[in-house]
Enzyme design. Structure first.
Site, PDB file in Angstrom:
ATOM      1  N   TYR A   1     105.364  19.614 102.745  1.00 24.25           N
ATOM      2  CA  TYR A   1     105.540  19.423 104.188  1.00 24.25           C
ATOM      3  C   TYR A   1     104.185  19.155 104.872  1.00 24.25           C
ATOM      4  CZ  TYR A   1     106.279  20.085 109.083  1.00 24.25           C
ATOM      5  OH  TYR A   1     106.278  19.872 110.426  1.00 24.25           O
TER       6      TYR A   1
ATOM      7  N   GLY B   1     102.406  19.893 107.598  1.00 28.85           N
ATOM      8  CA  GLY B   1     101.486  20.941 108.045  1.00 28.85           C
ATOM      9  C   GLY B   1     100.969  21.822 106.920  1.00 28.85           C
TER      10      GLY B   1
ATOM     11  N   ASP C   1     108.397  11.657 134.667  1.00 33.44           N
ATOM     12  CA  ASP C   1     108.161  12.297 135.966  1.00 33.44           C
ATOM     13  C   ASP C   1     107.027  13.320 135.911  1.00 33.44           C
ATOM     14  OD1 ASP C   1     110.040  11.195 137.961  1.00 33.44           O
ATOM     15  OD2 ASP C   1     111.513  11.733 136.416  1.00 33.44           O
TER      16      ASP C   1
ATOM     17  N   ASN D   1     113.463  19.371 112.631  1.00 37.06           N
ATOM     18  CA  ASN D   1     112.034  19.111 112.462  1.00 37.06           C
ATOM     19  C   ASN D   1     111.808  17.845 111.620  1.00 37.06           C
ATOM     20  OD1 ASN D   1     109.307  19.780 112.960  1.00 37.06           O
ATOM     21  ND2 ASN D   1     109.120  20.783 110.960  1.00 37.06           N
TER      22      ASN D   1
ATOM     23  N   SER E   1     103.798  23.798 119.269  1.00 35.58           N
ATOM     24  CA  SER E   1     104.509  22.793 118.482  1.00 35.58           C
ATOM     25  C   SER E   1     105.881  22.491 119.083  1.00 35.58           C
ATOM     26  CB  SER E   1     104.725  23.319 117.064  1.00 35.58           C
ATOM     27  OG  SER E   1     103.495  23.733 116.546  1.00 35.58           O
ATOM     28  N   ALA E   2     106.229  21.211 119.099  1.00 36.85           N
ATOM     29  CA  ALA E   2     107.534  20.749 119.561  1.00 36.85           C
ATOM     30  C   ALA E   2     107.846  21.120 121.006  1.00 36.85           C
ATOM     31  CB  ALA E   2     108.641  21.236 118.618  1.00 36.85           C
ATOM     32  N   CYS E   3     106.821  21.094 121.867  1.00 40.48           N
ATOM     33  CA  CYS E   3     107.017  21.295 123.323  1.00 40.48           C
ATOM     34  C   CYS E   3     106.735  19.995 124.068  1.00 40.48           C
ATOM     35  CB  CYS E   3     106.081  22.369 123.845  1.00 40.48           C
ATOM     36  SG  CYS E   3     106.679  24.033 123.571  1.00 40.48           S
ATOM     37  N   GLY E   4     106.777  18.877 123.369  1.00 42.61           N
ATOM     38  CA  GLY E   4     106.636  17.598 124.072  1.00 42.61           C
ATOM     39  C   GLY E   4     105.203  17.105 124.177  1.00 42.61           C
ATOM     40  N   LYS E   5     104.332  17.543 123.282  1.00 46.83           N
ATOM     41  CA  LYS E   5     102.936  17.055 123.355  1.00 46.83           C
ATOM     42  C   LYS E   5     102.887  15.551 123.144  1.00 46.83           C
ATOM     43  CE  LYS E   5      99.753  19.205 120.825  1.00 46.83           C
ATOM     44  NZ  LYS E   5     100.529  19.870 119.774  1.00 46.83           N
TER      45      LYS E   5
ATOM     46  N   HIS F   1      94.256  22.617 119.461  1.00 45.01           N
ATOM     47  CA  HIS F   1      95.588  22.029 119.256  1.00 45.01           C
ATOM     48  C   HIS F   1      95.967  21.303 120.549  1.00 45.01           C
ATOM     49  CE1 HIS F   1     100.035  22.974 118.011  1.00 45.01           C
ATOM     50  NE2 HIS F   1      99.679  21.770 117.654  1.00 45.01           N
TER      51      HIS F   1
ATOM     52  N   LYS G   1      96.365  20.494 110.127  1.00 41.27           N
ATOM     53  CA  LYS G   1      96.280  21.868 110.644  1.00 41.27           C
ATOM     54  C   LYS G   1      95.259  22.688 109.858  1.00 41.27           C
ATOM     55  CE  LYS G   1      99.724  21.101 113.396  1.00 41.27           C
ATOM     56  NZ  LYS G   1      99.470  20.931 114.831  1.00 41.27           N
TER      57      LYS G   1
ATOM     58  N   ARG H   1     106.312  24.197 108.574  1.00 40.13           N
ATOM     59  CA  ARG H   1     105.183  25.040 108.174  1.00 40.13           C
ATOM     60  C   ARG H   1     105.691  26.442 107.852  1.00 40.13           C
ATOM     61  NH1 ARG H   1     102.611  26.325 112.122  1.00 40.13           N
ATOM     62  NH2 ARG H   1     103.558  25.076 113.764  1.00 40.13           N
TER      63      ARG H   1
ATOM     64  N   ASP I   1      97.703  15.617 119.019  1.00 43.09           N
ATOM     65  CA  ASP I   1      97.832  16.926 118.373  1.00 43.09           C
ATOM     66  C   ASP I   1      96.533  17.732 118.311  1.00 43.09           C
ATOM     67  OD1 ASP I   1      99.610  18.782 117.119  1.00 43.09           O
ATOM     68  OD2 ASP I   1      98.805  18.263 115.163  1.00 43.09           O
TER      69      ASP I   1
ATOM     70  N   ASN J   1     105.248  13.352 123.625  1.00 43.88           N
ATOM     71  CA  ASN J   1     105.820  12.643 124.782  1.00 43.88           C
ATOM     72  C   ASN J   1     104.822  12.603 125.934  1.00 43.88           C
ATOM     73  OD1 ASN J   1     108.155  12.350 123.334  1.00 43.88           O
ATOM     74  ND2 ASN J   1     109.262  14.005 124.362  1.00 43.88           N
TER      75      ASN J   1
ATOM     76  N   ARG K   1     106.893  26.683 126.829  1.00 41.44           N
ATOM     77  CA  ARG K   1     108.301  26.461 127.121  1.00 41.44           C
ATOM     78  C   ARG K   1     108.853  27.780 127.619  1.00 41.44           C
ATOM     79  NH1 ARG K   1     112.481  23.199 124.674  1.00 41.44           N
ATOM     80  NH2 ARG K   1     110.865  21.968 123.693  1.00 41.44           N
TER      81      ARG K   1
ATOM     82  N   ARG L   1     110.628  14.214 110.843  1.00 36.29           N
ATOM     83  CA  ARG L   1     109.355  13.685 111.335  1.00 36.29           C
ATOM     84  C   ARG L   1     109.202  12.196 111.090  1.00 36.29           C
ATOM     85  NH1 ARG L   1     105.380  17.412 113.668  1.00 36.29           N
ATOM     86  NH2 ARG L   1     106.429  19.408 113.541  1.00 36.29           N
TER      87      ARG L   1
HETATM   88  C1  OXD Z   1     102.867  21.301 114.579  1.00 36.32           C
HETATM   89  C2  OXD Z   1     102.667  19.886 114.269  1.00 36.32           C
HETATM   90  O1  OXD Z   1     103.624  21.974 113.868  1.00 36.32           O
HETATM   91  O2  OXD Z   1     101.913  19.226 114.994  1.00 36.32           O
HETATM   92  O3  OXD Z   1     102.242  21.763 115.554  1.00 36.32           O
HETATM   93  O4  OXD Z   1     103.225  19.391 113.283  1.00 36.32           O
HETATM   94 MN    MN Z   2     100.840  20.419 116.405  1.00 35.26          MN
END
Ligand code: OXD
Ligand code: MN
Length: 590
Positions: free
Chosen positions: A201, A203, A500, A372, A252-256, A230, A210, A73, A277, A258, A405, A374
């Site tokens: 891309y 986003g 965990d 990034n 973004s990219a903090c493990g949502k 979000h 988004k 993005r 998301d 997972n 994070r 995807r």
């Molecule tokens: C982001 C996504 O960038 O979900 O937050 O792609």
């Molecule tokens: Mn996102």
């Protein structure tokens, strides 16, 4: 006589001048044709848009390389064009609507020449949901058309829903010449219109995601009394079979993703995801908060996804139920024709090409997959999808998690004292930046509710809106903040994370029904180490104590930084947030 929709499409075609116009019906047969066009006709950077991957290892999978300047993005090229700058707030780039329209008109004149315009009728949310929205996107990219079919509920029925309406949600997208100088993502919230040029891309180009479901929808929610967030939406089933639903905001990219698909390390617990998301949340007639996921797919970060970190996502990606699954900017093993990324075992005997098509081997310092890179896959491919996913009314939320994070300071988990205090937690949320957006990596940026890049109006008003939603609920969810990214003196993560994290979720759901203990600290309730179920996980007690402790004196710089951030919103920042700030400042002392 032409409908308002047909007239609008015709006007956009007159401006953008495609060779032909194709109205998508959303069928699987059509999706095959779109992919085929991407293989044989459309090109990006001189190469075909899609190539077919190894179908026995990755059923329905196709590979896409984007333009190398177009991999994330671009927040600096994203504008929210309210009538006045103040409404957009310091959290958005702003341009006056008339000026923005003129700029886009010039850039778009003839931009689809030589290409097909795809008309994509799609629903955000289940068609029977009172919260769902019928939308139209125009695009000149087979990649975007194929991706939108995965990420939304796309089909002819939406055209009937729009009927003679004028005010349907509109998106006009063209990849243009993919030149970053001529790339812009413009939002016109009052017209529910997004106009995007110069990027393919996700986003920037899948406008239902988004652009509409967060930036425009958050503005609609502000005006109509609901929330567009979000957030992950997931059910957690305990060993007695009781399912508790939670929503979680992580940048973004903090493990949502997972988290949404976590495979529990504690026996008897099961996770049932509804979304990874975006959540739209409304107060129900029973005074509870109900969430739907308006999307229908996952657009997730591939690197780091593996059978170890997210087995359910690998199973989803390998499922052949819904056509197609796309891989973008991963590496490619030429021997087996399989996608590859950092985090997967390195395939023996591989002949690897990196995300740009250059020969690569593991001794090289550059990454093979773009950080990034995807995957795009349907939510219906998910083997653990919640049976409530298609429930038009959504699921009742018992807890809201906000997180980020942070290598230091912020404890593993904290429960806010009440709704208002929870909104303050969210307002001061910060996270070290990652690769999902094009900016410097690894610096702390305040990202309230993980919405900084996505809130389509002044964030001061956004906090006020959150406070007022809290007042509408007889039974508001409890708010928690989490941080599973604390590191030790060697820079290694202290908490194991992934499966965990169920230990933290267990504590959270037990707190919502008054079952678990906690100690009161200056920033909220934090579990003592005995309050967390550590069965089967050995961790040095001092380390666990360390990530659960609040050393309030260390919070001074954090508070200073928070103050600077909140001050930007001036008069728009609600007094209640400053009250919470003052209370924390008092605890920290001079
Ligand atoms: C982001 C996504 O960038 O979900 O937050 O792609
Ligand atoms: Mn996102």
């Amino acid at each position: 006589m032409a409908t308002p929709l047909e007239k609008w499409v015709e006007q956009q075609a007159q401006l953008t001048k495609p060779d032909d116009i194709y109205w998508c019906n959303g069928s699987e047969e059509e999706a095959h044709r779109i992919i085929e066009r991407g293989i044989s006709k459309e090109k990006i950077n001189g190469a075909p848009v899609f190539s077919k991957l190894n179908q026995s290892a990755w059923p329905n999978a196709y590979y896409h390389r984007s333009h190398p300047t177009d991999v994330a993005r671009t927040e600096h090229l994203t504008y929210v064009c309210h009538a006045d700058k103040e409404t957009a707030g310091p959290n958005n780039n702003w341009m006056a609507p008339a000026e923005a329209m003129e700029k886009m008109r010039k850039l778009s004149d003839g931009c689809m020449r030589g290409r097909t315009m795809y008309v994509l009728p799609y629903m955000m949310g289940h068609p029977d949901s009172p919260y769902a929205k019928p939308c139209i996107q125009l695009t000149d990219s087979a990649y975007v058309a194929a991706s939108m079919r995965i990420m939304t509920r796309l089909g002819n029925a939406v055209i009937d829903k729009i009927g003679a309406r004028e005010n349907f949600v509109k998106g006009l997208h063209s990849i243009g010449d993919l030149n970053p100088e001529r790339r812009l993502i413009m939002h016109f919230p009052d017209e529910k219109f997004v106009w995007s040029i110069g990027s393919g891309y996700g986003g920037n180009a899948l406008l239902g995601k988004k652009c509409f479901s967060l930036r425009i929808a958050s503005w609609q929610g502000y005006q109509e009394g609901w929330l567009a967030e979000h957030m992950v939406v997931m059910g957690i089933e305990d060993p007695e079979g009781k399912v508790t639903y939670i929503a979680a905001a992580l940048p973004s990219a903090c493990g949502k993703t997972n988290l949404a698909m976590l495979q529990s390390a504690l026996p008897g617990y099961k996770i049932w995801p509804l979304g990874d998301d975006i959540a739209w949340m409304n107060v129900g007639s029973d005074g509870r908060l109900y969430a739907i996921n308006p999307e229908a797919g996952f657009f997730g970060v591939a690197p780091g996804t593996s059978m170890k970190t997210n087995p359910n996502m690998i199973r989803t990606l390998k499922n052949d139920k819904f056509f197609p699954t796309l891989f973008t900017n991963t590496a490619l093993n030429k021997i087996t024709n399989e996608p590859w990324w950092e985090g997967l075992d390195y395939p023996e005997g591989a002949d690897m090409e990196d995300w740009q098509g250059k020969t690569w081997n593991p001794s090289m310092s550059a990454k093979a997959a773009h950080p990034n890179a995807r995957f795009t896959t349907s939510i219906y491919n998910c083997p653990i999808l919640s049976k409530e996913y298609d429930n038009p009314g959504g699921v009742p939320i018992s807890a809201i998690i906000v997180g980020g994070r942070r290598a230091h300071l912020v404890p593993l988990v904290t429960e806010a004292f009440n709704w208002q205090h929870g909104v303050f937690h969210a307002a001061r949320m910060g996270s070290e930046t990652t690769a999902a957006a094009a900016h410097q990596i690894g610096v702390v940026r305040r990202d309230p509710m993980a919405m900084l890049p996505f809130c389509g109006y002044n964030m001061g008003d956004y906090f006020r809106h959150w406070l007022s939603i809290g007042k509408k609920m007889a039974n508001p969810p409890k708010i928690f903040s989490v941080n599973w990214f604390r590191t030790d003196e060697n820079g290694s993560f202290i908490w194991p994370g992934f499966g965990d994290n169920i230990r933290i979720l267990k504590w959270i759901i037990e707190r919502t029904n008054g079952k678990a203990g906690a100690k009161k600290t200056a920033i909220g309730f934090v579990p003592a180490k005995e309050d967390l179920d550590m069965t089967g996980l050995s961790m040095e007690p001092e380390k666990l104590d360390g990530i659960l402790s609040v050393n309030i004196k260390d919070w001074k710089p954090e508070l200073e930084d928070t103050k600077k951030f909140l001050q930007q919103f001036g008069e728009r920042m609600p007094a209640e947030i400053w009250q919470e700030f003052a209370a924390l400042e008092k605890e920290i002392g001079g």
